[in-house]
Motif scaffolding. Structure first.
Motif, PDB file in Angstrom:
ATOM      1  N   PHE A 208       3.790  21.665  -7.000  1.00 12.68           N
ATOM      2  CA  PHE A 208       2.960  20.454  -7.038  1.00 12.68           C
ATOM      3  C   PHE A 208       1.551  20.767  -7.542  1.00 12.68           C
ATOM      4  CE2 PHE A 208      -0.012  17.522  -4.973  1.00 12.68           C
ATOM      5  CZ  PHE A 208       0.497  16.294  -5.395  1.00 12.68           C
ATOM      6  N   LEU A 209       0.951  21.850  -7.047  1.00 13.06           N
ATOM      7  CA  LEU A 209      -0.401  22.225  -7.463  1.00 13.06           C
ATOM      8  C   LEU A 209      -0.444  22.623  -8.935  1.00 13.06           C
ATOM      9  CD1 LEU A 209      -1.600  24.275  -4.353  1.00 13.06           C
ATOM     10  CD2 LEU A 209      -2.391  22.012  -5.072  1.00 13.06           C
ATOM     11  N   LEU A 210       0.537  23.392  -9.383  1.00  9.19           N
ATOM     12  CA  LEU A 210       0.558  23.839 -10.780  1.00  9.19           C
ATOM     13  C   LEU A 210       0.766  22.669 -11.740  1.00  9.19           C
ATOM     14  CD1 LEU A 210       2.612  27.150 -10.519  1.00  9.19           C
ATOM     15  CD2 LEU A 210       0.200  26.922 -11.158  1.00  9.19           C
ATOM     16  N   ILE A 211       1.647  21.747 -11.374  1.00  4.60           N
ATOM     17  CA  ILE A 211       1.891  20.585 -12.234  1.00  4.60           C
ATOM     18  C   ILE A 211       0.643  19.713 -12.302  1.00  4.60           C
ATOM     19  CG2 ILE A 211       3.202  18.438 -12.436  1.00  4.60           C
ATOM     20  CD1 ILE A 211       5.606  19.941 -11.289  1.00  4.60           C
ATOM     21  N   GLY A 212      -0.028  19.526 -11.152  1.00  6.35           N
ATOM     22  CA  GLY A 212      -1.253  18.729 -11.141  1.00  6.35           C
ATOM     23  C   GLY A 212      -2.334  19.338 -12.016  1.00  6.35           C
ATOM     24  N   ARG A 213      -2.511  20.654 -11.937  1.00  2.00           N
ATOM     25  CA  ARG A 213      -3.519  21.316 -12.766  1.00  2.00           C
ATOM     26  C   ARG A 213      -3.150  21.239 -14.242  1.00  2.00           C
ATOM     27  NH1 ARG A 213      -4.528  26.767  -9.040  1.00  2.00           N
ATOM     28  NH2 ARG A 213      -5.279  25.652  -7.181  1.00  2.00           N
ATOM     29  N   ALA A 214      -1.867  21.340 -14.548  1.00  2.00           N
ATOM     30  CA  ALA A 214      -1.428  21.261 -15.944  1.00  2.00           C
ATOM     31  C   ALA A 214      -1.715  19.887 -16.519  1.00  2.00           C
ATOM     32  CB  ALA A 214       0.055  21.584 -16.044  1.00  2.00           C
ATOM     33  N   HIS A 215      -1.495  18.831 -15.735  1.00  3.33           N
ATOM     34  CA  HIS A 215      -1.777  17.473 -16.212  1.00  3.33           C
ATOM     35  C   HIS A 215      -3.270  17.270 -16.441  1.00  3.33           C
ATOM     36  CE1 HIS A 215       2.088  15.545 -16.299  1.00  3.33           C
ATOM     37  NE2 HIS A 215       2.392  15.992 -15.081  1.00  3.33           N
TER      38      HIS A 215
ATOM     39  N   ALA B 224      12.264  24.053 -19.441  1.00  2.14           N
ATOM     40  CA  ALA B 224      10.932  24.068 -18.833  1.00  2.14           C
ATOM     41  C   ALA B 224      10.416  22.651 -18.635  1.00  2.14           C
ATOM     42  CB  ALA B 224       9.969  24.863 -19.715  1.00  2.14           C
ATOM     43  N   THR B 225      10.672  21.775 -19.609  1.00  8.54           N
ATOM     44  CA  THR B 225      10.218  20.389 -19.514  1.00  8.54           C
ATOM     45  C   THR B 225      10.920  19.656 -18.375  1.00  8.54           C
ATOM     46  OG1 THR B 225       9.829  20.373 -21.906  1.00  8.54           O
ATOM     47  CG2 THR B 225       9.917  18.232 -20.798  1.00  8.54           C
ATOM     48  N   LEU B 226      12.185  19.994 -18.154  1.00  9.85           N
ATOM     49  CA  LEU B 226      12.973  19.295 -17.137  1.00  9.85           C
ATOM     50  C   LEU B 226      12.782  19.847 -15.731  1.00  9.85           C
ATOM     51  CD1 LEU B 226      16.390  18.853 -18.994  1.00  9.85           C
ATOM     52  CD2 LEU B 226      14.633  17.124 -18.622  1.00  9.85           C
ATOM     53  N   MET B 227      12.079  20.961 -15.586  1.00 10.32           N
ATOM     54  CA  MET B 227      11.960  21.609 -14.278  1.00 10.32           C
ATOM     55  C   MET B 227      11.488  20.675 -13.168  1.00 10.32           C
ATOM     56  SD  MET B 227      13.104  24.675 -14.163  1.00 10.32           S
ATOM     57  CE  MET B 227      12.293  25.686 -12.918  1.00 10.32           C
ATOM     58  N   PRO B 228      10.420  19.882 -13.351  1.00 10.73           N
ATOM     59  CA  PRO B 228       9.998  18.998 -12.244  1.00 10.73           C
ATOM     60  C   PRO B 228      11.075  17.989 -11.862  1.00 10.73           C
ATOM     61  CG  PRO B 228       8.273  19.180 -13.915  1.00 10.73           C
ATOM     62  CD  PRO B 228       9.503  19.783 -14.500  1.00 10.73           C
ATOM     63  N   TYR B 229      11.800  17.483 -12.863  1.00 11.32           N
ATOM     64  CA  TYR B 229      12.798  16.445 -12.603  1.00 11.32           C
ATOM     65  C   TYR B 229      14.057  17.033 -11.960  1.00 11.32           C
ATOM     66  CZ  TYR B 229       9.618  14.400 -15.981  1.00 11.32           C
ATOM     67  OH  TYR B 229       8.485  13.990 -16.628  1.00 11.32           O
ATOM     68  N   THR B 230      14.505  18.182 -12.445  1.00 10.26           N
ATOM     69  CA  THR B 230      15.656  18.823 -11.803  1.00 10.26           C
ATOM     70  C   THR B 230      15.299  19.253 -10.386  1.00 10.26           C
ATOM     71  OG1 THR B 230      15.021  20.949 -12.813  1.00 10.26           O
ATOM     72  CG2 THR B 230      16.659  19.616 -13.977  1.00 10.26           C
ATOM     73  N   GLY B 231      14.046  19.645 -10.176  1.00 10.16           N
ATOM     74  CA  GLY B 231      13.611  20.016  -8.835  1.00 10.16           C
ATOM     75  C   GLY B 231      13.680  18.853  -7.870  1.00 10.16           C
ATOM     76  N   ILE B 232      13.277  17.672  -8.313  1.00  8.84           N
ATOM     77  CA  ILE B 232      13.337  16.489  -7.455  1.00  8.84           C
ATOM     78  C   ILE B 232      14.781  16.145  -7.108  1.00  8.84           C
ATOM     79  CG2 ILE B 232      12.908  13.996  -7.389  1.00  8.84           C
ATOM     80  CD1 ILE B 232      10.404  14.512  -9.068  1.00  8.84           C
ATOM     81  N   VAL B 233      15.662  16.198  -8.102  1.00  7.88           N
ATOM     82  CA  VAL B 233      17.080  15.914  -7.850  1.00  7.88           C
ATOM     83  C   VAL B 233      17.667  16.914  -6.856  1.00  7.88           C
ATOM     84  CG1 VAL B 233      19.368  15.776  -8.898  1.00  7.88           C
ATOM     85  CG2 VAL B 233      17.402  14.829 -10.102  1.00  7.88           C
ATOM     86  N   LEU B 234      17.293  18.170  -6.999  1.00  8.72           N
ATOM     87  CA  LEU B 234      17.798  19.194  -6.081  1.00  8.72           C
ATOM     88  C   LEU B 234      17.300  18.969  -4.658  1.00  8.72           C
ATOM     89  CD1 LEU B 234      17.499  22.388  -8.313  1.00  8.72           C
ATOM     90  CD2 LEU B 234      19.581  21.162  -7.671  1.00  8.72           C
ATOM     91  N   LEU B 235      16.063  18.500  -4.519  1.00  9.46           N
ATOM     92  CA  LEU B 235      15.550  18.174  -3.186  1.00  9.46           C
ATOM     93  C   LEU B 235      16.371  17.062  -2.540  1.00  9.46           C
ATOM     94  CD1 LEU B 235      11.650  18.273  -3.522  1.00  9.46           C
ATOM     95  CD2 LEU B 235      13.071  19.695  -2.041  1.00  9.46           C
ATOM     96  N   VAL B 236      16.659  16.030  -3.325  1.00  2.00           N
ATOM     97  CA  VAL B 236      17.487  14.932  -2.815  1.00  2.00           C
ATOM     98  C   VAL B 236      18.871  15.439  -2.437  1.00  2.00           C
ATOM     99  CG1 VAL B 236      18.570  12.729  -3.420  1.00  2.00           C
ATOM    100  CG2 VAL B 236      16.208  13.195  -4.125  1.00  2.00           C
ATOM    101  N   PHE B 237      19.410  16.315  -3.281  1.00  7.37           N
ATOM    102  CA  PHE B 237      20.756  16.853  -3.015  1.00  7.37           C
ATOM    103  C   PHE B 237      20.787  17.685  -1.742  1.00  7.37           C
ATOM    104  CE2 PHE B 237      23.686  20.460  -3.410  1.00  7.37           C
ATOM    105  CZ  PHE B 237      24.892  19.776  -3.409  1.00  7.37           C
ATOM    106  N   ILE B 238      19.750  18.469  -1.485  1.00 10.30           N
ATOM    107  CA  ILE B 238      19.709  19.289  -0.266  1.00 10.30           C
ATOM    108  C   ILE B 238      19.817  18.401   0.973  1.00 10.30           C
ATOM    109  CG2 ILE B 238      18.216  20.747   1.159  1.00 10.30           C
ATOM    110  CD1 ILE B 238      17.161  21.975  -1.449  1.00 10.30           C
TER     111      ILE B 238
END
Length: 260
Positions: free
Chosen positions: A114-121, A139-153
């Protein structure tokens, strides 16, 4: 004949020309405030916690493949996980230690991301955007695949661990100290084709996430040699493919009746 200038006269000459100003350095303007924690610390945190997750999903996949050995062996494996280090630890004691470590790693991984993505933006305006390419797609899809994986967990825990309806099947049987019903619960869950399809899609996204994540581990931990980077890329691809394909076969086997 030399002329001696009195000290007072010399002072008057300096005053006549005016004092030479001493340049003042504005230290506040030249000081760069670096964010805390640093980007390096955040990337190393993601690399270490990501490595823990990669090892976990690999071992978890290997354990899940025991479903092909039948209900008795699969349930015995599930029971063994819950009785590790008994009687030193209580029933499911070691399992809860694993869960706690994974939860802490998950919190650290998500927070660092979250911190790295915020700084990148916030820094987007300072750098030229790179064009999209297939190489950059993971690399572009990493934030989105991460969110899906959180939901899946969350979904996976409600489905096969706690048996919470309506996520879990109506045939879910709780596991006790005397018996394990892991095989029954898995088969009943994957016999619902929407759940099986969701699982397959998530495993594909997990593979994409793992490929880039493990490749980032190689970079973030300081590997610079060409051969080391090539070996890291190969390991990332092979591990991600093994986890993805191994897990995908299970719901397909249930739907086709190979596992029943």
């Amino acid at each position: 004949m030399s002329t001696v200038v009195p000290p007072d006269a010399a002072h008057d000459i300096d005053d006549a020309d005016g004092p030479i100003p001493t340049p003042r350095v504005d230290r506040t303007a030249t000081t760069i405030r670096r964010p805390r924690p640093s980007n390096v610390t955040l990337k190393v945190t993601m690399a270490l916690t990501g490595t823990v997750f990669a090892l976990f999903v690999l071992v978890h996949m290997i354990g899940n493949l025991k479903v092909y050995t039948g209900a008795e062996h699969f349930d015995a494996y599930a029971h063994w996980l819950r009785t590790l280090l008994e009687p030193l630890l209580p029933y499911e004691g070691m399992l809860w230690i694993f869960r706690t470590v994974l939860l802490l790693c998950l919190l650290a991984h998500v927070a660092a991301s979250f911190l790295l993505i915020g700084r990148a933006h916030r820094a987007k305006g300072r750098y030229r955007r790179k064009g999209m390419s297939w190489r950059r797609l993971p690399a572009t899809l990493m934030p989105y695949t991460g969110i899906v994986l959180l939901v899946f967990i969350v979904f996976h825990i409600l489905d096969l661990t706690t048996g919470t309806r309506p996520v879990a099947s109506d045939e879910f049987i709780s596991t006790t100290e005397q018996s394990s019903h892991a095989y029954h619960n898995l088969v009943e869950s994957f016999q619902r084709w929407p759940v099986a399809l969701f699982y397959v899609v998530v495993m594909v996204l997990l593979g994409i996430h793992l490929v880039h994540g493990l490749w980032s581990v190689v970079n973030d931990l300081g590997a610079t040699g060409h051969r080391v980077r090539q070996a890291g890329a190969a390991i990332a691809f092979l591990l991600a493919a093994a986890v993805m394909i191994g897990n995908i076969t299970i719901p397909i086997a249930v739907l086709t009746g190979v596992v029943s």
